[in-house]
Design a protein around this motif. Structure first.
Motif, PDB file in Angstrom:
ATOM      1  N   SER A  59       0.856  -1.190   0.000  1.00  0.00           N
ATOM      2  CA  SER A  59       0.000   0.000   0.000  1.00  0.00           C
ATOM      3  C   SER A  59       0.890   1.238   0.000  1.00  0.00           C
ATOM      4  CB  SER A  59      -0.943  -0.003   1.205  1.00  0.00           C
ATOM      5  OG  SER A  59      -0.227  -0.095   2.421  1.00  0.00           O
ATOM      6  N   TRP A  60       0.326   2.338  -0.478  1.00  0.00           N
ATOM      7  CA  TRP A  60       1.071   3.592  -0.639  1.00  0.00           C
ATOM      8  C   TRP A  60       0.414   4.698   0.174  1.00  0.00           C
ATOM      9  CZ3 TRP A  60       4.943   4.424  -4.723  1.00  0.00           C
ATOM     10  CH2 TRP A  60       5.281   3.248  -5.399  1.00  0.00           C
ATOM     11  N   GLN A  61       1.220   5.581   0.734  1.00  0.00           N
ATOM     12  CA  GLN A  61       0.717   6.696   1.533  1.00  0.00           C
ATOM     13  C   GLN A  61       0.959   8.026   0.814  1.00  0.00           C
ATOM     14  OE1 GLN A  61       2.254   6.886   5.528  1.00  0.00           O
ATOM     15  NE2 GLN A  61       1.799   4.732   5.978  1.00  0.00           N
ATOM     16  N   LEU A  62       0.006   8.931   0.940  1.00  0.00           N
ATOM     17  CA  LEU A  62       0.192  10.307   0.468  1.00  0.00           C
ATOM     18  C   LEU A  62       1.083  11.018   1.484  1.00  0.00           C
ATOM     19  CD1 LEU A  62      -0.763  12.271  -1.818  1.00  0.00           C
ATOM     20  CD2 LEU A  62      -2.480  13.104  -0.193  1.00  0.00           C
ATOM     21  N   ARG A  63       2.283  11.422   1.050  1.00  0.00           N
ATOM     22  CA  ARG A  63       3.262  11.970   1.978  1.00  0.00           C
ATOM     23  C   ARG A  63       3.938  13.215   1.391  1.00  0.00           C
ATOM     24  NH1 ARG A  63       4.299   8.744   6.215  1.00  0.00           N
ATOM     25  NH2 ARG A  63       6.315   9.755   6.632  1.00  0.00           N
ATOM     26  N   LYS A  64       4.458  14.026   2.282  1.00  0.00           N
ATOM     27  CA  LYS A  64       5.210  15.219   1.888  1.00  0.00           C
ATOM     28  C   LYS A  64       6.602  14.796   1.449  1.00  0.00           C
ATOM     29  CE  LYS A  64       7.135  19.526   3.763  1.00  0.00           C
ATOM     30  NZ  LYS A  64       7.252  20.390   4.982  1.00  0.00           N
ATOM     31  N   VAL A  65       7.002  15.230   0.252  1.00  0.00           N
ATOM     32  CA  VAL A  65       8.326  14.871  -0.249  1.00  0.00           C
ATOM     33  C   VAL A  65       9.033  16.106  -0.808  1.00  0.00           C
ATOM     34  CG1 VAL A  65       7.531  12.556  -0.871  1.00  0.00           C
ATOM     35  CG2 VAL A  65       7.623  14.314  -2.630  1.00  0.00           C
ATOM     36  N   TYR A  66      10.365  16.045  -0.770  1.00  0.00           N
ATOM     37  CA  TYR A  66      11.206  17.030  -1.420  1.00  0.00           C
ATOM     38  C   TYR A  66      11.692  16.432  -2.742  1.00  0.00           C
ATOM     39  CZ  TYR A  66      11.314  18.971   3.298  1.00  0.00           C
ATOM     40  OH  TYR A  66      10.959  19.473   4.526  1.00  0.00           O
ATOM     41  N   VAL A  67      11.536  17.188  -3.819  1.00  0.00           N
ATOM     42  CA  VAL A  67      11.971  16.737  -5.132  1.00  0.00           C
ATOM     43  C   VAL A  67      13.368  17.309  -5.374  1.00  0.00           C
ATOM     44  CG1 VAL A  67      11.447  16.631  -7.596  1.00  0.00           C
ATOM     45  CG2 VAL A  67       9.578  16.718  -5.918  1.00  0.00           C
ATOM     46  N   LEU A  68      14.312  16.417  -5.622  1.00  0.00           N
ATOM     47  CA  LEU A  68      15.715  16.800  -5.713  1.00  0.00           C
ATOM     48  C   LEU A  68      16.310  16.227  -6.996  1.00  0.00           C
ATOM     49  CD1 LEU A  68      18.153  18.101  -4.254  1.00  0.00           C
ATOM     50  CD2 LEU A  68      18.547  15.893  -3.153  1.00  0.00           C
ATOM     51  N   GLU A  69      16.879  17.089  -7.809  1.00  0.00           N
ATOM     52  CA  GLU A  69      17.507  16.655  -9.053  1.00  0.00           C
ATOM     53  C   GLU A  69      19.015  16.552  -8.848  1.00  0.00           C
ATOM     54  OE1 GLU A  69      16.049  18.183 -12.974  1.00  0.00           O
ATOM     55  OE2 GLU A  69      18.087  18.999 -13.081  1.00  0.00           O
ATOM     56  N   ALA A  70      19.589  15.440  -9.297  1.00  0.00           N
ATOM     57  CA  ALA A  70      21.025  15.204  -9.163  1.00  0.00           C
ATOM     58  C   ALA A  70      21.614  14.943 -10.541  1.00  0.00           C
ATOM     59  CB  ALA A  70      21.288  14.022  -8.234  1.00  0.00           C
ATOM     60  N   GLU A  71      22.494  15.803 -10.956  1.00  0.00           N
ATOM     61  CA  GLU A  71      23.130  15.681 -12.264  1.00  0.00           C
ATOM     62  C   GLU A  71      24.616  15.376 -12.064  1.00  0.00           C
ATOM     63  OE1 GLU A  71      23.939  18.432 -16.256  1.00  0.00           O
ATOM     64  OE2 GLU A  71      22.590  19.131 -14.681  1.00  0.00           O
ATOM     65  N   PRO A  72      25.126  14.284 -12.627  1.00  0.00           N
ATOM     66  CA  PRO A  72      26.534  13.936 -12.414  1.00  0.00           C
ATOM     67  C   PRO A  72      27.481  15.038 -12.878  1.00  0.00           C
ATOM     68  CG  PRO A  72      25.340  12.116 -13.434  1.00  0.00           C
ATOM     69  CD  PRO A  72      24.428  13.295 -13.471  1.00  0.00           C
ATOM     70  N   VAL A  73      28.514  15.288 -12.088  1.00  0.00           N
ATOM     71  CA  VAL A  73      29.518  16.273 -12.480  1.00  0.00           C
ATOM     72  C   VAL A  73      30.508  15.666 -13.477  1.00  0.00           C
ATOM     73  CG1 VAL A  73      29.296  17.558 -10.322  1.00  0.00           C
ATOM     74  CG2 VAL A  73      30.988  15.729 -10.480  1.00  0.00           C
ATOM     75  N   ASN A  74      30.582  14.341 -13.516  1.00  0.00           N
ATOM     76  CA  ASN A  74      31.448  13.642 -14.456  1.00  0.00           C
ATOM     77  C   ASN A  74      30.687  13.411 -15.759  1.00  0.00           C
ATOM     78  OD1 ASN A  74      33.070  11.904 -15.913  1.00  0.00           O
ATOM     79  ND2 ASN A  74      33.384  10.438 -14.241  1.00  0.00           N
TER      80      ASN A  74
END
Length: 432
Positions: free
Chosen positions: A319-334
């Motif tokens: 089952s899944w819960q509606l939750r507060k999340v932070y959306v974070l983008e990670a782009e490789p430096v290499n």
């Protein structure tokens, strides 16, 4: 005009340096104090499928929307519940309030002792908010000071035919050498001459052709130092050090890279971090003991594992819960990194990575990564009261090749199973 510009710049710097407060700590660990998140028409018991997915599109990340819209799986909604964190970790956050500072460049940090380094709410106008979130994850309480997964079953699956191509039985072990908050020794395992922060030790139990293959990852407290990683191949009976780039190779032929472990198993300095905002979306959080579990791999103590279904058996029956999340983008430096970027969805209360979208270098969705979390009080007795959300299931779906790797856990927060000697290269040479 020049004076005004300078004044505004100074005001901006001052705003970026506002001190965190006790109220920030409370809000960080109890984001639902003012009420639980809601979404129109969504309630516990709702089943989101292909027929009604458009109604709930904004309550899903892009990867789960694709999976449901394509008819690969359905989402069963459960009630949103509190996941209170370990009291010692919360107290360490209070004691360390405002002591942690970012350095001049990504990967540099000073003053950190233990707990959540930056408990204040991230802001879109803070150019280093993404970096702070990344540090909060690195020094988060995933598995606590020490824990083990024993056993840990991985299945390699053809998503089109449903064929299980391979099943591997592992043991995984985790140990924080530094910044420990509860289990002796606190705050550091000594001696620690290399100034390690964390160790991960993996051993294959089955099948026979991979038996006794071992992986050791040693992460330094200094984020600018590359991890040390070693692989022991049982059939060759020798230890070899892994080159840095091998952390992004397919691990033992699965759909996972070593860098994917635990959501993200790399350095802060390996990525350019961008905070993209806060959302309320459905996340794989649940009570293990309340699920319809499988009798496959049932343990002598009666423990049962999460079952899988959907297209090719690639999706956990949870089952899944509606939750507060932070959306974070990670782009490789290499620039030679095999991926273009990851988009992490980080739970605002637990600060673990539970939904990740992995894009290829052309910008197209490549993999959809789910790590399911059980409340510790609805899991094994040894986990009850720990305040540590328990990794309980995983699904890495390659949406381009229509292949997946799934994981079924028996995770235990238990210091006795994780002696420091387990995380030494000499242990590999011992050929357990």
């Amino acid at each position: 005009m020049k004076r005004l510009t300078l004044s505004l710049a100074a005001a901006g710097l001052a705003a970026g340096a506002l001190a965190a407060t006790e109220a920030d700590v409370e809000a960080s660990f109890n984001p639902y104090k003012g009420g639980l998140p809601s979404f129109p028409g969504l309630s516990a018991g709702t089943v989101i499928g292909k027929a009604n997915v458009e109604q709930f599109k904004d309550a899903l990340d892009a990867g789960m929307y694709l999976a449901v819209k394509s008819g690969w799986t359905e989402i069963k909604v459960g009630p949103t519940t509190q996941f209170p964190l370990n009291k010692a970790y919360v107290e360490a956050t209070r004691k360390g309030l405002n002591k942690t500072k970012l350095g001049a460049k990504n990967g540099e940090i000073s003053g950190f002792e233990a707990g959540r380094p930056f408990p204040e709410e991230p802001r879109l106008d803070d150019p280093r908010a993404g970096e702070k979130i990344a540090w909060n994850f690195k020094y988060g309480i995933n598995w606590g000071d020490n824990a083990a997964i024993d056993p840990f079953y991985w299945k390699y699956r053809n998503m089109t035919s449903g064929q299980v191509e391979r099943t591997i039985k592992f043991d995984f072990h985790f140990l924080n050498f530094r910044h420990r908050v509860q289990d002796a020794p606190v705050p550091e395992v000594t001696p620690n001459p290399s100034e390690l922060f964390r160790g991960i030790y993996v051993q294959v139990q089955e099948p026979q052709d991979l038996k006794n293959t071992q992986l050791l990852i040693q992460r330094y407290d200094d984020d600018l130092k590359f991890d040390d990683a070693y692989l022991y191949l049982g059939f060759q009976r020798r230890v070899r050090r892994l080159a840095t780039g091998q952390a992004t190779d397919a691990f033992l032929g699965s759909d996972l890279m070593i860098e994917d472990f635990e959501g993200y198993n790399g350095r802060v300095s390996d990525m350019k971090w961008t905070y993209k905002g806060t959302k309320n979306i459905l996340m794989p959080y649940y009570n293990h003991n309340e699920l319809a579990l499988t009798d496959e791999f049932r343990q002598a103590d009666g423990y049962k594992f999460v079952d899988f279904g959907g297209q090719g058996g690639c999706f956990p029956n949870i089952s899944w819960q509606l939750r507060k999340v932070y959306v974070l983008e990670a782009e490789p430096v290499n620039g030679a990194h095999p991926i273009g970027k990851r988009v992490f969805h980080i739970d605002a209360q637990v600060y673990n990575i539970n939904r990740t979208l992995i894009y290829d270098r052309k910008g197209e969705l490549w993999k959809s990564w789910t790590i399911g979390k059980s409340h510790p009080d609805a899991h094994l007795p040894i986990n009850k009261g720990t305040g540590i959300a328990i990794d309980d299931s995983f699904s890495m779906v390659d949406v381009q090749s229509k292949h997946c790797t799934t994981g079924q856990f028996k995770g235990q927060v238990d210091a006795k199973q994780n002696p420091p000697k387990l995380f030494q290269v000499q242990n590999l040479r011992g050929g357990n």
